[in-house]
Write an enzyme that holds these catalytic residues in place. Structure first.
Site, PDB file in Angstrom:
ATOM      1  N   CYS A  33     -13.675 -15.604 -23.725  1.00 56.08           N
ATOM      2  CA  CYS A  33     -13.979 -14.730 -24.867  1.00 56.08           C
ATOM      3  C   CYS A  33     -12.924 -15.266 -26.008  1.00 56.08           C
ATOM      4  CB  CYS A  33     -13.619 -13.324 -24.592  1.00 56.08           C
ATOM      5  SG  CYS A  33     -11.752 -13.264 -24.057  1.00 56.08           S
ATOM      6  N   CYS A 103      -9.318  -8.587 -19.347  1.00 56.63           N
ATOM      7  CA  CYS A 103      -8.373  -8.574 -20.229  1.00 56.63           C
ATOM      8  C   CYS A 103      -6.805  -8.210 -19.908  1.00 56.63           C
ATOM      9  CB  CYS A 103      -8.900  -7.534 -21.481  1.00 56.63           C
ATOM     10  SG  CYS A 103     -10.555  -7.522 -21.910  1.00 56.63           S
TER      11      CYS A 103
HETATM   12 FE1  FES Z   1     -11.350 -11.364 -23.557  1.00 55.06          FE
HETATM   13 FE2  FES Z   1     -10.806  -8.724 -23.828  1.00 55.06          FE
HETATM   14  S1  FES Z   1     -12.770  -9.770 -24.186  1.00 55.06           S
HETATM   15  S2  FES Z   1      -9.399 -10.450 -23.473  1.00 55.06           S
END
Ligand code: FES
Length: 142
Positions: A33, A103
């Site tokens: 991400c 996360c």
């Molecule tokens: Fe990767 Fe939240 S989407 S840390």
């Protein structure tokens, strides 16, 4: 989809910022991400975490988990802080959607990386603490 606690910590994150001369600082990232989290710890001579701050360049759940993680480690000893898993952070936030579990892992890893930095600076061995997988700090400087 998010609990009230997650929304609260996202909207009013605790402990945002940096510490000057931290005892330990850890920066971690998730390659998928692209989110980055940095946690600063101030640890006293008795190994108790007096202060914790964070900077997160990432999604709302990453902000909420860093906020909660810094709250959880304050007042804890280094060994107690090591036991704060991503699961504990998630539970303290009343859960996260499955797609956001990673996360909370970032928060656990950032705490560990900051503890590792503290241990290295002080020539300490913290039992059960593993070296961070990669040093994202070096990558960021490239
Ligand atoms: Fe990767 Fe939240 S989407 S840390």
């Amino acid at each position: 989809m998010y609990s009230e606690k997650v929304m609260d910590h996202f909207n009013n994150p605790r402990n945002v910022g940096e510490l000057e001369n931290p005892s330990g600082v850890g920066t971690v990232g998730n390659a998928k991400c692209g989110d980055i989290m940095r946690i600063y710890l101030d640890i006293d001579d008795n190994g108790v975490i007096q202060e914790a701050k964070f900077k997160t360049f990432g999604c709302g759940a990453a902000v909420a988990t860093s906020s909660m993680a810094t709250e959880l480690v304050k007042g804890k000893t280094v060994c107690q802080a090591l036991e704060i898993t991503n699961k504990a952070v998630m539970e303290a936030l009343d859960g996260l959607p499955p797609a956001k579990v990673h996360c909370s892992l970032l928060a656990e890893e950032a705490i560990h990386a900051a503890l590792w930095d503290y241990a290295e600076k002080n020539n300490l061995t913290i039992e059960g603490l593993k070296k961070p997988v990669e040093d994202i700090e070096e990558k960021l400087e490239d």
